[in-house]
Write an enzyme that holds these catalytic residues in place. Structure first.
Site, PDB file in Angstrom:
ATOM      1  N   CYS A  66       0.853  -1.180   0.000  1.00  0.00           N
ATOM      2  CA  CYS A  66       0.000   0.000   0.000  1.00  0.00           C
ATOM      3  C   CYS A  66       0.893   1.235   0.000  1.00  0.00           C
ATOM      4  O   CYS A  66       2.040   1.182   0.426  1.00  0.00           O
ATOM      5  CB  CYS A  66      -0.951   0.017   1.179  1.00  0.00           C
ATOM      6  SG  CYS A  66      -0.209  -0.256   2.773  1.00  0.00           S
ATOM      7  N   GLU A 111      -3.283   8.477   9.695  1.00  0.00           N
ATOM      8  CA  GLU A 111      -3.659   8.093   8.337  1.00  0.00           C
ATOM      9  C   GLU A 111      -5.112   8.514   8.158  1.00  0.00           C
ATOM     10  O   GLU A 111      -5.984   8.046   8.895  1.00  0.00           O
ATOM     11  CB  GLU A 111      -3.540   6.582   8.131  1.00  0.00           C
ATOM     12  CG  GLU A 111      -2.141   6.052   8.075  1.00  0.00           C
ATOM     13  CD  GLU A 111      -1.442   6.315   6.756  1.00  0.00           C
ATOM     14  OE1 GLU A 111      -1.946   7.098   5.925  1.00  0.00           O
ATOM     15  OE2 GLU A 111      -0.373   5.727   6.562  1.00  0.00           O
ATOM     16  N   GLU A 113      -7.277   8.568   4.911  1.00  0.00           N
ATOM     17  CA  GLU A 113      -7.104   8.237   3.498  1.00  0.00           C
ATOM     18  C   GLU A 113      -8.409   7.883   2.806  1.00  0.00           C
ATOM     19  O   GLU A 113      -9.294   7.266   3.399  1.00  0.00           O
ATOM     20  CB  GLU A 113      -6.123   7.065   3.364  1.00  0.00           C
ATOM     21  CG  GLU A 113      -4.761   7.419   3.911  1.00  0.00           C
ATOM     22  CD  GLU A 113      -3.702   6.361   3.670  1.00  0.00           C
ATOM     23  OE1 GLU A 113      -2.528   6.739   3.599  1.00  0.00           O
ATOM     24  OE2 GLU A 113      -4.048   5.166   3.562  1.00  0.00           O
TER      25      GLU A 113
END
Length: 175
Positions: A66, A111, A113
């Site tokens: 990722c 994070e 996202e």
């Protein structure tokens, strides 16, 4: 070397700017990302263990790879690029779905996202990049689900979130 930039997006995945990766994670700003799941003919997922030198989540298990798309790079182009950089092989990838998640880390980074989840198929051993990846293994999907409940501390925060979405997508689409 300049720091890599991420693509800041709104909730509709429309780009609204570029920002250095670390700054975006420090501020917890929504940005575009991708997650690749590689499966083999036995319906096992290739997991990677993050390298010990990673600035967050070292030695934790996660999906095959990722990262973040670069400006003017499609999701599939980005996934193929990073798959080769981390795992040393190339395969065709297919977009499955995308969703938004937010996951804070102990080190103050977050994070946040809009994650594009992709799938590909491969039946050989990867040639891992030791700067990025410590180890790898094939694991049955049901075994991952069970192990995450028994040993959540050995998996990355985002993988636990993404795997749940991936699992439900596979169930509902009979992939």
């Amino acid at each position: 070397m300049t720091e890599e930039k991420v693509i800041l997006v709104d909730t509709n995945d429309e780009p609204i700017g570029l920002m250095e990766k670390m700054a975006a994670h420090e501020q917890g700003l929504l940005h575009r990302a991708f997650s690749v799941f590689i499966l083999n003919s036995k319906n096992e997922v290739m997991l990677q263990q993050r390298a010990s030198g990673k600035y967050h989540s070292p030695l934790l298990w996660t999906n095959t790879c990722c990262s973040h798309q670069r400006a003017l790079e499609s999701n599939v182009q980005a996934g193929k690029r990073r798959l080769f950089e981390e795992m040393g092989f190339s395969v065709e990838l297919k977009n499955l779905f995308h969703f938004i998640y937010k996951a804070p880390f102990d080190n103050g980074l977050t994070e946040h996202e809009l994650d594009h989840v992709m799938i590909g198929y491969y039946n050989s051993e990867p040639q891992i990049n030791p700067v990025e990846v410590e180890s790898w293994k094939w694991m049955k999907i049901e075994d991952i689900k069970t192990d995450m409940k028994l040993n959540p501390e050995i998996y990355t925060v985002w993988f636990k979130i993404i795997f749940n979405e991936f699992y439900h997508h596979l169930e509902s689409h009979k992939i």
